[in-house]
Scaffold this motif. Structure first.
Motif, PDB file in Angstrom:
ATOM      1  N   CYS A  96       0.846  -1.188   0.000  1.00 18.88           N
ATOM      2  CA  CYS A  96       0.000   0.000   0.000  1.00 18.88           C
ATOM      3  C   CYS A  96       0.887   1.245   0.000  1.00 18.88           C
ATOM      4  CB  CYS A  96      -0.895  -0.020   1.224  1.00 18.88           C
ATOM      5  SG  CYS A  96      -1.976   1.413   1.323  1.00 18.88           S
ATOM      6  N   HIS A  98       0.154   4.053   1.213  1.00 21.21           N
ATOM      7  CA  HIS A  98      -0.016   4.852   2.442  1.00 21.21           C
ATOM      8  C   HIS A  98       1.099   4.527   3.436  1.00 21.21           C
ATOM      9  CE1 HIS A  98      -2.503   5.605   6.355  1.00 21.21           C
ATOM     10  NE2 HIS A  98      -1.773   6.663   6.071  1.00 21.21           N
ATOM     11  N   ARG A  99       0.988   3.436   4.164  1.00 19.16           N
ATOM     12  CA  ARG A  99       2.003   3.152   5.181  1.00 19.16           C
ATOM     13  C   ARG A  99       2.754   1.866   4.895  1.00 19.16           C
ATOM     14  NH1 ARG A  99      -0.611   5.695   9.820  1.00 19.16           N
ATOM     15  NH2 ARG A  99       0.125   4.107  11.266  1.00 19.16           N
ATOM     16  N   GLY A 100       2.493   1.250   3.749  1.00 20.61           N
ATOM     17  CA  GLY A 100       3.370   0.166   3.285  1.00 20.61           C
ATOM     18  C   GLY A 100       2.902  -1.245   3.547  1.00 20.61           C
ATOM     19  N   THR A 101       1.751  -1.463   4.126  1.00 18.45           N
ATOM     20  CA  THR A 101       1.328  -2.836   4.390  1.00 18.45           C
ATOM     21  C   THR A 101       1.016  -3.574   3.078  1.00 18.45           C
ATOM     22  OG1 THR A 101      -0.274  -4.207   5.555  1.00 18.45           O
ATOM     23  CG2 THR A 101      -1.108  -2.178   4.675  1.00 18.45           C
ATOM     24  N   CYS A 116      -7.106  -1.700   0.872  1.00 15.79           N
ATOM     25  CA  CYS A 116      -6.109  -1.967   1.896  1.00 15.79           C
ATOM     26  C   CYS A 116      -6.797  -2.306   3.219  1.00 15.79           C
ATOM     27  CB  CYS A 116      -5.197  -0.748   2.078  1.00 15.79           C
ATOM     28  SG  CYS A 116      -3.944  -1.076   3.338  1.00 15.79           S
ATOM     29  N   TYR A 118      -5.705  -1.989   6.137  1.00 14.39           N
ATOM     30  CA  TYR A 118      -5.310  -1.166   7.285  1.00 14.39           C
ATOM     31  C   TYR A 118      -6.227   0.055   7.439  1.00 14.39           C
ATOM     32  CZ  TYR A 118      -1.745   0.589  10.657  1.00 14.39           C
ATOM     33  OH  TYR A 118      -1.064   1.016  11.772  1.00 14.39           O
ATOM     34  N   HIS A 119      -6.216   0.998   6.477  1.00 10.41           N
ATOM     35  CA  HIS A 119      -7.061   2.180   6.599  1.00 10.41           C
ATOM     36  C   HIS A 119      -8.032   2.336   5.438  1.00 10.41           C
ATOM     37  CE1 HIS A 119      -3.003   3.026   8.322  1.00 10.41           C
ATOM     38  NE2 HIS A 119      -3.701   3.401   9.376  1.00 10.41           N
ATOM     39  N   GLY A 120      -8.084   1.287   4.597  1.00 15.33           N
ATOM     40  CA  GLY A 120      -9.146   1.261   3.596  1.00 15.33           C
ATOM     41  C   GLY A 120      -8.892   2.010   2.298  1.00 15.33           C
ATOM     42  N   TRP A 121      -7.660   2.420   2.011  1.00 15.64           N
ATOM     43  CA  TRP A 121      -7.408   3.012   0.694  1.00 15.64           C
ATOM     44  C   TRP A 121      -7.783   1.981  -0.364  1.00 15.64           C
ATOM     45  CZ3 TRP A 121      -2.421   6.440   0.028  1.00 15.64           C
ATOM     46  CH2 TRP A 121      -2.456   7.475   0.981  1.00 15.64           C
TER      47      TRP A 121
HETATM   48  S1  FES Z   1      -1.546   1.321   5.028  1.00 17.57           S
HETATM   49 FE1  FES Z   1      -2.940   1.032   3.442  1.00 17.57          FE
HETATM   50  S2  FES Z   1      -4.499   2.425   3.868  1.00 17.57           S
HETATM   51 FE2  FES Z   1      -3.077   2.758   5.446  1.00 17.57          FE
END
Ligand code: FES
Ligand SMILES: [Fe+2]
Length: 459
Positions: A96, A98-101, A116, A118-121
């Motif tokens: 992702c 955003h933060r890489g997951t 994603c 984690y935060h739904g992007w």
């Molecule tokens: S890490 Fe993917 S939306 Fe935050």
């Protein structure tokens, strides 16, 4: 300088940085143990080899429809191999922005977008960011391409086999494959429609370096010793003692098989000249499998003269085709080597099936594939275990730092034993290590290079 003095002042590292004297580490007839054990060399391989040259990712039949995806790796990089909504095959980083997951936690599936966890992007399967939850919380324009998923810039298929590289200066795939492409053609063209479909995998993981598997991929020297129990099992009830790989038993170098190096680290072992050239010649090599006699008599009853040509389609093609660094066609399998760490590797065997192109009776296709599954269970379960035991034991042996060298000199220095042909390919008897000396020249060339690696994103 003695070995111990060298260890105290290693000539292979310069100034404590990750710079090595590659010509010292890989010589004409031997390689230094460090190339299998050193974490920094492994790390350099993950860019210079798995990134710097074409690496096999997957087969097109694993993502046959639009929006199909599978997850794979390029070296250690997690990827999503997707056929996007327009049918284009892409290798997206499974990461992702955003933060890489990792975005996708599934092995395979069908989807137009990835959300994603984690935060739904949410991303389209082209890699483009489609939306984020509560966008009013961002001052920035979230349509900036930097938020689109990174992708491997060069993804090309050769007759269904998908390869990728990050190296913008690498040759086009077909040119890179060169002569080995013709051998892949021959491997495919004996199947109806010149095609195969990949089915489920037999997965192994061993505690050893990935190169140990590639070094073994064309090794005809070990067969009679390492695979003795398999050879004995296969031949226990074979009166003529000629099943499976029995042609390796007695003076294999005088058999008509040979190895050929074709450039760029690629080679093949051609055992086809050992076969009787008649319908059923390949089938005759097959050792006993559950249900085999029933299928054989049923085929003869149903298809008469044609039965043995059809049964040959279930028999393992006696060739090992190896594309550096991670791909082999062995018998009817696709084998893929996936580095996990300097001392850990996945060895994955994908079975292949034939397709119904109208040239073979439809009910024969189903039965050939059922039988083909039996013939493909044999080697991974009874042979690969022998090889993996060797790889793990080599890794263990290489722990001893004072005893530095691994030899690959079989056939080296004997006049007229190894032949270089007009097309630049090199042939040698089946047990020679010429293939290994040659693929290490390619390894060294890539390790010395400063590859022009890049990623891309949708605009
Ligand atoms: S890490 Fe993917 S939306 Fe935050
Ligand atoms: Fe083997």
């Amino acid at each position: 300088m003695t070995a111990l003095e060298k260890i105290n002042a290693p000539p292979t590292r310069i100034g404590g940085t990750a710079l090595y004297d590659w010509d010292y580490l890989v010589q004409d007839d031997r390689a230094h143990r460090l190339i299998y054990t050193d974490p920094a060399i492994f790390e350099a391989e993950m860019t210079n080899i798995f990134g710097g040259t074409w690496t096999y990712l997957a087969h097109e039949s694993e993502i046959p429809s639009d929006n199909d995806f599978i997850t794979r790796r390029l070296g250690l990089r997690p990827l999503i191999i997707v056929r996007d909504a327009n049918g284009k095959i892409r290798a997206l980083y499974n990461r992702c922005t955003h933060r890489g997951t990792t975005l996708c936690r599934w092995d395979k599936g069908n989807t137009k977008s990835f959300q994603c966890p984690y935060h739904g992007w949410n991303f389209l399967n082209t890699g483009k960011l489609r939306g984020v939850p509560w966008p009013e919380g961002y001052a920035e324009d979230m349509r900036d391409p930097k938020y689109n998923i990174a992708q491997v810039p060069r993804v090309e298929s050769y007759r269904g086999f998908i390869f990728a590289t990050l190296n913008m200066d690498a040759l086009p795939l077909t040119e890179h494959l060169g002569t080995i492409a013709k051998i892949i053609d021959e491997w495919l063209d004996r199947n109806p429609g010149g095609k195969v479909v990949v089915c489920e995998a037999n997965r192994f993981r061993y505690k050893g370096n990935w190169k140990l598997a590639y070094d073994n991929s064309c090794d005809g020297y070990h067969v009679a010793y390492s695979h003795r129990s398999l050879l004995e099992t296969e031949n226990r009830f074979a009166g003529e003692n000629a099943k499976g790989m029995a042609y390796y038993r007695n003076s294999p170098d005088t058999q008509p098989m040979y190895m050929r190096y074709t450039g760029h680290g690629n080679h093949f072992k051609d055992k086809r000249p050992n076969l009787e050239k008649r319908p059923g010649g390949l089938w005759a090599l097959e050792s006993a499998h559950p249900g085999m006699e029933h299928y054989e008599s049923e085929f003869i009853k149903r298809y008469g003269d044609r039965a043995f040509a059809l049964l040959d389609l279930a028999g393992s093609e006696p060739v090992n085709i190896n594309v550096f660094p991670n791909f082999s066609l062995l018998g009817n399998h696709i084998q893929v080597f996936e580095p996990v760490g300097v001392e850990e590797t996945n060895a994955i065997w994908y079975g292949t099936m034939i397709v119904d192109d109208g040239s073979v009776p439809a009910d024969a296709v189903t039965d050939i594939n059922a039988l083909r599954m039996r013939t493909q269970e044999g080697f991974p379960n009874f042979g690969e275990v022998d090889d993996i035991a060797n790889f793990e034991q080599i890794q263990r042996g290489l722990i001893a730092p004072e005893d530095e060298w691994v030899y690959m000199n079989r056939g080296f220095g004997i006049p007229d034993r190894i032949k270089t042909h007009d097309d630049g390919t090199i042939t040698a008897p089946a047990t020679d290590e010429a293939f290994m000396r040659e693929h290490f020249k390619e390894w060294k060339r890539l390790m010395k290079a400063r590859p022009n690696l890049a990623i891309q994103r949708e605009p």
